[in-house]
Design a protein around this motif. Structure first.
Motif, short mmCIF file in Angstrom:
data_model
loop_
_atom_site.label_atom_id
_atom_site.label_comp_id
_atom_site.label_asym_id
_atom_site.label_seq_id
_atom_site.Cartn_x
_atom_site.Cartn_y
_atom_site.Cartn_z
N GLN A 136 0.87 -1.11 -0.14
CA GLN A 136 -0.12 0.03 -0.06
C GLN A 136 0.90 1.49 0.03
OE1 GLN A 136 -3.40 -0.07 0.11
NE2 GLN A 136 -3.59 -2.07 0.28
N ALA A 137 0.45 2.28 -0.70
CA ALA A 137 1.36 3.62 -0.70
C ALA A 137 0.51 4.73 -0.49
CB ALA A 137 2.00 3.74 -2.22
N GLU A 138 1.02 5.69 0.09
CA GLU A 138 0.39 7.01 0.23
C GLU A 138 0.74 7.87 -1.06
OE1 GLU A 138 0.16 6.84 5.07
OE2 GLU A 138 2.16 7.46 3.88
N ILE A 139 0.29 7.63 -2.10
CA ILE A 139 0.59 8.40 -3.18
C ILE A 139 0.33 9.78 -3.31
CG2 ILE A 139 0.35 8.30 -5.92
CD1 ILE A 139 1.31 5.69 -4.84
N GLY A 140 1.11 10.71 -3.91
CA GLY A 140 1.06 12.09 -3.51
C GLY A 140 1.35 12.67 -2.16
N TYR A 141 1.82 11.89 -1.22
CA TYR A 141 2.05 12.35 0.13
C TYR A 141 3.43 11.65 0.43
CZ TYR A 141 -2.87 13.67 0.75
OH TYR A 141 -4.00 14.16 0.26
N ALA A 142 4.19 12.49 1.41
CA ALA A 142 5.31 11.73 2.15
C ALA A 142 4.91 10.64 2.80
CB ALA A 142 5.82 12.95 2.87
N PRO A 143 5.77 9.44 2.63
CA PRO A 143 5.41 8.34 3.40
C PRO A 143 5.24 8.68 4.79
CG PRO A 143 7.33 8.01 1.95
CD PRO A 143 7.17 9.51 1.93
N ALA A 169 0.25 10.30 15.76
CA ALA A 169 1.24 11.23 16.10
C ALA A 169 1.73 11.73 14.41
CB ALA A 169 2.21 10.41 16.91
N GLN A 170 1.75 10.82 13.69
CA GLN A 170 2.22 11.13 12.25
C GLN A 170 1.27 12.24 11.63
OE1 GLN A 170 1.92 7.47 10.61
NE2 GLN A 170 4.14 7.20 10.61
N LEU A 171 -0.07 12.13 11.74
CA LEU A 171 -1.17 12.75 11.25
C LEU A 171 -1.19 14.39 12.11
CD1 LEU A 171 -3.84 10.24 10.83
CD2 LEU A 171 -3.21 11.80 8.91
N MET A 172 -0.86 14.53 13.24
CA MET A 172 -0.73 15.82 14.01
C MET A 172 0.52 16.65 13.47
SD MET A 172 -2.98 15.60 15.98
CE MET A 172 -3.02 16.78 17.06
N HIS A 173 1.34 16.07 12.71
CA HIS A 173 2.57 16.90 12.24
C HIS A 173 2.52 17.11 10.91
CE1 HIS A 173 4.81 16.34 15.83
NE2 HIS A 173 4.77 15.16 15.83
N THR A 174 1.17 17.24 10.34
CA THR A 174 0.89 17.32 8.80
C THR A 174 -0.25 18.68 8.51
OG1 THR A 174 -1.09 15.83 8.87
CG2 THR A 174 1.27 14.93 8.10
N ALA A 232 -7.85 14.66 3.32
CA ALA A 232 -7.65 13.24 3.47
C ALA A 232 -7.05 12.84 5.01
CB ALA A 232 -6.45 12.90 2.45
N ARG A 233 -6.39 13.99 5.46
CA ARG A 233 -5.86 13.88 6.75
C ARG A 233 -6.63 13.92 8.09
NH1 ARG A 233 -1.20 16.69 3.90
NH2 ARG A 233 0.38 15.24 3.84
#
Length: 120
Positions: free
Chosen positions: A24-31, A49-54, A60-61
């Motif tokens: 699976q990939a997050e196409i168009g977004y940083a991994p 934690a990953q989503l809080m830094h975006t 989408a987020r």
């Protein structure tokens, strides 16, 4: 209308665009920026934690973070994020099965589901 590739949980809202049957990939977004891998593993804390830094305005987020809130029983916070998605411009999201959905349609459906659950 903007087209984006999104991620989300096994609870089956949004998933990353499938690049192969096992990857699976997050196409168009940083991994990691959509928290997809962590969410599919049930690691809600890492995904959050990953989503809080975006970008806090990206639907989408916001949808992925709202799903984390729902899974971790923070329904009011999730509802706030679904409402925020509806305040932003709509965008098309690509699911892991290749289907395309509207971010607004996902948010509206989720709001109806949380409202129904709150009444029961």
């Amino acid at each position: 209308m903007k087209l984006a590739f999104a991620a989300a949980t096994a609870a089956a809202l949004l998933a990353g665009c499938t690049t192969s049957p096992t990857q699976q990939a997050e196409i168009g977004y940083a991994p990691g920026s959509l928290g997809y891998a962590a969410m599919t593993k049930g690691d809600w804390q890492k995904a959050e934690a990953q989503l809080m830094h975006t970008n806090a305005e990206d639907p989408a987020r916001l949808l992925n973070l709202a799903q984390i809130y729902r899974v971790t029983e923070r329904d009011l916070a999730a509802r706030d994020l679904y409402a925020k998605v509806l305040e932003e411009d709509d965008m098309q999201l690509v699911l892991s099965d290749g289907s395309v959905v509207s971010a607004h349609a996902v948010a509206k459906s989720a709001l109806q589901t949380t409202a129904t659950a709150a009444r029961n």
